[in-house]
Design a protein around this motif. Structure first.
Motif, short mmCIF file in Angstrom:
data_model
loop_
_atom_site.label_atom_id
_atom_site.label_comp_id
_atom_site.label_asym_id
_atom_site.label_seq_id
_atom_site.Cartn_x
_atom_site.Cartn_y
_atom_site.Cartn_z
N HIS B 318 20.44 16.42 18.29
CA HIS B 318 19.39 17.00 19.39
C HIS B 318 18.48 17.99 18.95
O HIS B 318 19.14 19.15 18.35
CB HIS B 318 20.14 17.26 20.49
CG HIS B 318 19.27 17.31 21.70
ND1 HIS B 318 18.68 18.52 22.16
CD2 HIS B 318 18.82 16.39 22.78
CE1 HIS B 318 17.79 18.34 22.99
NE2 HIS B 318 17.96 16.90 23.46
N GLU B 407 23.20 14.05 21.73
CA GLU B 407 22.63 13.74 23.17
C GLU B 407 22.22 15.34 23.47
O GLU B 407 21.38 15.47 24.51
CB GLU B 407 23.67 13.29 24.15
CG GLU B 407 24.01 11.88 23.62
CD GLU B 407 23.50 10.72 24.72
OE1 GLU B 407 23.31 11.29 25.81
OE2 GLU B 407 23.46 9.71 24.36
N GLY B 408 22.91 16.26 22.92
CA GLY B 408 22.38 17.77 23.49
C GLY B 408 23.24 17.95 24.67
O GLY B 408 23.12 19.14 25.25
#
Lengths: 168, 417
Positions: B318, B407-408
């Motif tokens: 991310h 995805e962060g």
């Protein structure tokens, strides 16, 4: 019997909050170590703690890293003793090896209050609190010898000197 | 009556039959220290002893702040190198080898029946290979250097019986986090932990090390796996000398036996600020963080890096994240390099650091700022551990950290496998 003010904390006070890892190899001076004692748990502690004060905490005090400075910094801060419901194994050894008395007692921890003045009599195994006198079991003799010598290093040094003198 | 592993091994060292609760005076086979050797040298010098009692027993491995990040650390390392030369310490590993626990095991010091004491709480790791290993303090190490003697209490044993087959996307780290979450951070204080059961038997050595390493977070004095063919084959070409196996007897007395069936275990996450604050990943999903760490003495071996690379292959981390990868040792680093694992991770946007403790204890290489959150494969998430006291650390498996890095936010790795 010396009086001291109680600093009270909960369970699982770990060695990182007693003496942060970022200082473990860079701060070696006793005075400076005392300044950082309990820094990440209670920033007020180092400003207001007085020599002779007593730390009272829940179970598993000193869990985590084996860093001996967790005991050393409390001793340098003038802490008279740590009373806890239980101690993490390595901290227990480190405290004795640093000449910092440790007392294990659920009863005492439950009955003393934050800020209260209490007095410890190590020879009798008694603590005078506002609610009365409470007893604790003294440490075994083999261990109390280390405490009385001021820690494992002076204790061993004296033992080695005696051995050398006998050999002469 | 049968004896436990710990009773048998400490009995061998003490030269007498011992039972849990006895206090014995013993000489360890090896004594580990790392960057803290500089402080230990100071204590040693106070004892008035000129020579180390048994130089061949010392194992000194620089790993905590390597290469030195400041003049003070550089001076510590210099002090240690001088002492090593003067005292003729042959088992010295300078900054390029990796994390002390991994390096000690790779170099064959930890074999069945060895007693190894170290000035580091994660010394417990070597029970994965059948050694009795425990953490001690600096003063005790200094005294061991001088006298070769220490007192130890023979621990009671807590047996953890692990049965079932690991579901997809669930790993050794999830098992140990689950156990610590259920039983608490002091459940094994002063005790030995014996990992057994089918699931334990089927684990790789790398996975067994994960469990033993994190037994420190249960308060354990030492941890242990029964040795088997996997142990013997891992030690082949590594063991310093010949060894005989040592296992608990049938009918040994355990203080408690815990049972875990992992067949339907979910990935687990430890929330700030204690390792026993554990929840399944489904309850952590969506938590945002700033820095990911894949590595450390807990999860920095090839099998960990391979899982992370499987998930990150062809993907990008991310854009708002820093993702640090730290192989546990130079040997693991080389394996990951040759297998293309590191290439995959670098392509995905990870920063590969040199083998060592890295930011795990907040000393250098990626400490975190106030208000920041880290997701790490390390073993501790105490307040302030990785930097600011106002930061937050979550712990999980390499798979969970890798999937979350894409995805962060904390993500169930099973979505990526």
């Amino acid at each position: 019997m010396k009086k001291g003010k109680v600093w009270k904390y909960g369970d699982n006070v770990n060695t990182d909050v007693i003496f942060p890892g970022k200082y473990t190899y860079s701060i070696l001076d006793p005075k400076e170590m005392a300044v950082h004692a309990l820094e990440d748990l209670d920033p007020e502690f180092s400003q207001k703690a007085m020599p002779g004060d007593i730390i009272v905490a829940g179970k598993n005090f000193g869990c985590g890293s084996s860093r001996e400075q967790a005991a050393t910094c409390l001793r340098y801060a003038g802490i008279q003793a740590v009373i806890a419901k239980s101690f993490a194994r390595i901290f227990f050894r480190n405290a004795i090896n640093q000449g910092l008395p440790v007392i294990q007692s659920e009863e005492i921890v439950e009955s003393v209050e934050k800020g209260e003045e209490i007095a410890i009599d190590f020879s009798k195994g008694q603590i005078k609190t506002q609610k009365g006198i409470l007893s604790f079991s003294p440490l075994p003799e083999s261990v109390s010898g280390i405490l009385e010598a001021g820690g494992l290093i002076p204790y061993t040094k004296a033992k080695l000197e005696k051995k050398r003198a006998r050999a002469k | 009556m049968g004896k436990t592993f710990s009773e048998k091994l400490l009995g061998l060292k003490a030269g007498q039959k011992v039972s849990a609760g006895d206090v014995v005076t013993v000489s360890p086979d090896y004594i580990l220290s790392h960057d803290n050797s500089a402080a230990i040298i100071k204590e040693f010098e106070k004892l008035g002893v000129e020579k180390v009692f048994s130089p061949g027993k010392l194992v000194i491995i620089l790993d905590h702040v390597v290469p030195a990040s400041s003049e003070k650390y550089a001076q510590n390392h210099k002090t240690i190198r001088k002492f090593v030369a003067e005292q003729k310490i042959t088992n010295f590993f300078d900054i390029h080898h990796g994390i002390c626990h991994q390096v000690l095991m790779e170099n064959g010091f930890a074999t069945p029946r060895k007693l190894i004491l170290g000035a580091d709480s994660h010394t417990v790791s070597y029970g994965a290979l059948g050694a009795f290993s425990a953490g001690i303090g600096r003063s005790e190490v200094a005294v061991l250097w001088a006298t070769d003697e220490i007192w130890l209490r023979v621990p009671e044993t807590l047996k953890v019986q692990i049965e079932g087959k690991l579901p997809r996307g669930v790993y050794a780290k999830d098992i140990i986090l689950k156990i610590i979450g259920e039983e608490g951070a002091d459940c094994a204080n002063y005790k030995a932990v014996e990992f057994s059961g089918d699931a334990a038997k089927n684990m790789s050595i790398a996975s067994r090390i994960v469990l033993c390493n994190m037994a420190a977070e249960m308060g354990a004095k030492n941890a242990y796996f029964a040795q088997d063919d996997a142990t013997i084959s891992w030690l082949k070409n590594r063991a310093k000398d010949e060894f005989e196996l040592i296992c608990s007897d049938e009918g040994a007395k355990y203080e408690m036996v815990l049972h875990y069936d992992i067949s339907s275990l979910e990935p687990q996450v430890a929330f700030p600020h204690t390792v026993d604050n554990v929840k399944p990943v489904s309850q952590a999903k969506g938590i945002k963080f700033h820095q990911a760490v894949i590595g450390t003495c807990t999860n920095g071996r090839l099998e960990d890096l391979v899982v992370a690379a499987q998930i990150l292959k062809g993907k990008k981390v991310h854009p708002k994240l820093r993702v640090l990868v730290i192989p546990a040792s130079r040997a693991e680093y080389l394996l990951a390099l040759k297998e293309g694992v590191l290439e995959t991770l670098v392509e995905a946007g990870c920063v590969v650091l040199n083998p060592g403790c890295g930011p795990c204890l907040g000393a250098h290489q990626g400490v975190i700022a106030p208000g920041e959150v880290a997701l790490s494969t390390a073993n501790r998430n105490f307040q302030g551990r990785m930097g600011s006291r106002d930061s937050f650390i979550y712990l999980a498996s390499p798979a969970t950290v890798a999937a979350s890095a894409i995805e962060g936010q904390i993500t169930d790795p099973r979505e990526y496998l």
